[in-house]
Write a protein that holds these residues in place. Structure first.
Motif, PDB file in Angstrom:
ATOM      1  N   ALA A 158      95.370 131.139  38.412  1.00 43.80           N
ATOM      2  CA  ALA A 158      95.895 130.645  37.390  1.00 43.80           C
ATOM      3  C   ALA A 158      96.674 131.813  36.658  1.00 43.80           C
ATOM      4  O   ALA A 158      96.461 131.827  35.298  1.00 43.80           O
ATOM      5  CB  ALA A 158      94.718 130.239  36.360  1.00 43.80           C
ATOM      6  N   ASN A 159      97.440 132.669  37.101  1.00 39.96           N
ATOM      7  CA  ASN A 159      98.239 133.537  36.725  1.00 39.96           C
ATOM      8  C   ASN A 159      98.918 132.921  35.386  1.00 39.96           C
ATOM      9  O   ASN A 159      98.878 133.461  34.165  1.00 39.96           O
ATOM     10  CB  ASN A 159      98.754 134.298  37.629  1.00 39.96           C
ATOM     11  CG  ASN A 159      99.442 135.755  36.922  1.00 39.96           C
ATOM     12  OD1 ASN A 159      98.800 136.366  36.212  1.00 39.96           O
ATOM     13  ND2 ASN A 159     100.828 136.198  37.366  1.00 39.96           N
ATOM     14  N   GLU A 160      99.883 132.139  35.713  1.00 34.90           N
ATOM     15  CA  GLU A 160     100.553 131.442  34.626  1.00 34.90           C
ATOM     16  C   GLU A 160      99.825 130.840  33.419  1.00 34.90           C
ATOM     17  O   GLU A 160     100.268 130.636  32.372  1.00 34.90           O
ATOM     18  CB  GLU A 160     101.431 130.599  35.193  1.00 34.90           C
ATOM     19  CG  GLU A 160     102.583 131.265  36.289  1.00 34.90           C
ATOM     20  CD  GLU A 160     103.654 130.341  36.764  1.00 34.90           C
ATOM     21  OE1 GLU A 160     104.168 129.324  35.612  1.00 34.90           O
ATOM     22  OE2 GLU A 160     104.047 130.390  38.044  1.00 34.90           O
ATOM     23  N   VAL A 161      98.435 130.384  33.875  1.00 33.45           N
ATOM     24  CA  VAL A 161      97.697 129.559  32.947  1.00 33.45           C
ATOM     25  C   VAL A 161      96.914 130.608  31.897  1.00 33.45           C
ATOM     26  O   VAL A 161      96.850 130.197  30.723  1.00 33.45           O
ATOM     27  CB  VAL A 161      96.727 128.706  33.733  1.00 33.45           C
ATOM     28  CG1 VAL A 161      96.013 128.052  32.475  1.00 33.45           C
ATOM     29  CG2 VAL A 161      97.624 127.712  34.428  1.00 33.45           C
ATOM     30  N   CYS A 162      96.406 131.673  32.497  1.00 28.01           N
ATOM     31  CA  CYS A 162      95.551 132.473  31.646  1.00 28.01           C
ATOM     32  C   CYS A 162      95.856 133.995  31.883  1.00 28.01           C
ATOM     33  O   CYS A 162      95.178 134.907  31.789  1.00 28.01           O
ATOM     34  CB  CYS A 162      93.954 132.301  31.984  1.00 28.01           C
ATOM     35  SG  CYS A 162      93.727 132.694  33.851  1.00 28.01           S
ATOM     36  N   LYS A 163      97.372 134.200  32.112  1.00 28.36           N
ATOM     37  CA  LYS A 163      97.535 135.602  32.019  1.00 28.36           C
ATOM     38  C   LYS A 163      97.420 136.483  30.950  1.00 28.36           C
ATOM     39  O   LYS A 163      96.835 137.562  30.875  1.00 28.36           O
ATOM     40  CB  LYS A 163      99.218 135.710  32.698  1.00 28.36           C
ATOM     41  CG  LYS A 163      99.645 137.214  32.956  1.00 28.36           C
ATOM     42  CD  LYS A 163     101.071 137.088  33.295  1.00 28.36           C
ATOM     43  CE  LYS A 163     101.509 138.767  33.627  1.00 28.36           C
ATOM     44  NZ  LYS A 163     102.843 138.784  34.060  1.00 28.36           N
ATOM     45  N   HIS A 164      97.649 135.752  29.645  1.00 33.99           N
ATOM     46  CA  HIS A 164      97.410 136.385  28.244  1.00 33.99           C
ATOM     47  C   HIS A 164      96.732 135.636  27.755  1.00 33.99           C
ATOM     48  O   HIS A 164      96.830 134.520  27.569  1.00 33.99           O
ATOM     49  CB  HIS A 164      99.084 136.612  27.662  1.00 33.99           C
ATOM     50  CG  HIS A 164     100.107 137.499  28.382  1.00 33.99           C
ATOM     51  ND1 HIS A 164      99.772 138.707  28.792  1.00 33.99           N
ATOM     52  CD2 HIS A 164     101.048 136.943  29.242  1.00 33.99           C
ATOM     53  CE1 HIS A 164     100.876 139.301  29.685  1.00 33.99           C
ATOM     54  NE2 HIS A 164     101.570 138.285  29.848  1.00 33.99           N
ATOM     55  N   ASP A 166      96.515 135.035  24.511  1.00 32.48           N
ATOM     56  CA  ASP A 166      97.084 134.546  23.370  1.00 32.48           C
ATOM     57  C   ASP A 166      97.862 133.226  23.745  1.00 32.48           C
ATOM     58  O   ASP A 166      98.247 132.418  22.793  1.00 32.48           O
ATOM     59  CB  ASP A 166      97.857 135.295  22.533  1.00 32.48           C
ATOM     60  CG  ASP A 166      99.055 135.876  23.458  1.00 32.48           C
ATOM     61  OD1 ASP A 166      99.101 135.881  24.533  1.00 32.48           O
ATOM     62  OD2 ASP A 166      99.867 136.526  22.713  1.00 32.48           O
ATOM     63  N   SER A 167      97.973 132.944  25.242  1.00 31.42           N
ATOM     64  CA  SER A 167      98.541 131.813  25.582  1.00 31.42           C
ATOM     65  C   SER A 167      98.051 131.015  26.558  1.00 31.42           C
ATOM     66  O   SER A 167      98.531 130.412  27.689  1.00 31.42           O
ATOM     67  CB  SER A 167     100.088 132.167  26.204  1.00 31.42           C
ATOM     68  OG  SER A 167      99.943 133.011  27.520  1.00 31.42           O
ATOM     69  N   VAL A 168      96.463 131.143  26.606  1.00 37.42           N
ATOM     70  CA  VAL A 168      95.612 130.451  27.377  1.00 37.42           C
ATOM     71  C   VAL A 168      95.781 128.892  27.412  1.00 37.42           C
ATOM     72  O   VAL A 168      95.738 128.534  26.399  1.00 37.42           O
ATOM     73  CB  VAL A 168      94.114 130.850  27.523  1.00 37.42           C
ATOM     74  CG1 VAL A 168      93.386 129.924  28.285  1.00 37.42           C
ATOM     75  CG2 VAL A 168      93.755 132.187  27.781  1.00 37.42           C
ATOM     76  N   ARG A 169      95.981 128.285  28.831  1.00 38.67           N
ATOM     77  CA  ARG A 169      96.129 126.652  28.489  1.00 38.67           C
ATOM     78  C   ARG A 169      94.695 126.328  28.847  1.00 38.67           C
ATOM     79  O   ARG A 169      93.945 125.983  29.817  1.00 38.67           O
ATOM     80  CB  ARG A 169      97.076 126.312  29.874  1.00 38.67           C
ATOM     81  CG  ARG A 169      98.396 126.172  29.392  1.00 38.67           C
ATOM     82  CD  ARG A 169      98.926 125.443  28.191  1.00 38.67           C
ATOM     83  NE  ARG A 169      98.501 124.040  28.444  1.00 38.67           N
ATOM     84  CZ  ARG A 169      99.147 123.184  29.213  1.00 38.67           C
ATOM     85  NH1 ARG A 169     100.575 123.583  29.536  1.00 38.67           N
ATOM     86  NH2 ARG A 169      99.104 122.140  28.961  1.00 38.67           N
TER      87      ARG A 169
END
Length: 240
Positions: A158-164, A166-169
């Motif tokens: 889920a790198n694109e989902v929870c990489k940072h 402040d932008s966690v889906r």
């Protein structure tokens, strides 16, 4: 730090450098002495792209070298779902654990932009970052079928989902956990902030794949729910 580690993942680059089988056996034996299982990385994907008929031999060799788990990256295979399930059954018949890996992709423009604006003011829409948006429900159903076929764990890249943090889906992660559960699902946490977010949201038993450099901080979070941001205690490793 074996008491804090459940599994050791041998990455593709490492396995390419370790040409001597005795060295791999030495590593797997050391891990087993500390009750740590050893997992492959994405080497099976490379093998299936070059010599699909050699997969059974690959399973046998992994077993001889002392590895416990074989990862299968469903996103790189380019094979049908039935074929993926057949590979999982081959791994299980070989006496090893199977861990299929799935990725979640979505447009970065779908992440809300955290900026203030006057009510009704026009905001230029962000350009679409990709024309392909993965159906999360479809991915979850494929993961459910893998578990039904005998897979021991599902890895969610889920790198694109929870990489940072402040932008966690959070909505996507909640849907995955709601359908698959915490026990059978592992998330890749790219940094310490993401690990802290997962533990605060889902408790200390959430399965996370982290870099070895983050092990101490992660275990402090699991035990005390305190991160490096807590100025009173200072760096989290002092809590040990």
């Amino acid at each position: 730090m074996g008491q804090f580690v459940d599994g050791l993942r041998i990455s593709d680059g490492s396995s390419n450098l370790m040409q001597k089988k005795d060295l791999i056996k030495e590593i797997t034996n050391m891990a087993h002495k500390h009750d740590v299982y050893v997992s492959t990385s994405d080497w099976a994907d490379h093998l299936l792209q070059t010599r699909p008929s050699a997969f059974k031999d690959y399973v046998e060799e992994c077993k001889l070298l002392g590895l416990d788990t074989i990862e299968l990256n469903a996103g790189l295979f380019g094979v049908s779902e039935d074929t993926l399930l057949r590979y999982i059954r081959l791994v299980k018949r070989g006496g090893l654990r199977a861990k299929p890996q799935f990725s979640v992709k979505f447009n970065k423009s779908d992440i809300p932009v955290g900026r203030d604006r006057a009510f009704g003011a026009y905001v230029v829409p962000a350009p679409r970052s990709s024309e392909i948006v993965e159906d999360v429900d479809f991915m979850i159903r494929r993961a459910e079928r893998c578990l039904e076929a005998g897979a021991d764990m599902v890895m969610v890249d889920a790198n694109e989902v929870c990489k940072h943090p402040d932008s966690v889906r959070a909505d996507i992660i909640a849907k995955i956990i709601g359908r698959l559960g915490l026990e059978k699902t592992m998330f890749e946490a790219s940094d310490a902030g993401t690990s802290e977010w997962f533990i605060r949201q889902y408790g200390p038993k959430v399965n996370l794949y982290v870099d070895h450099a983050h092990i101490m901080d992660l275990e402090c979070l699991r035990g005390s729910n305190l991160g490096k941001s807590n100025a009173f205690f200072g760096p989290s490793y002092f809590l040990l």
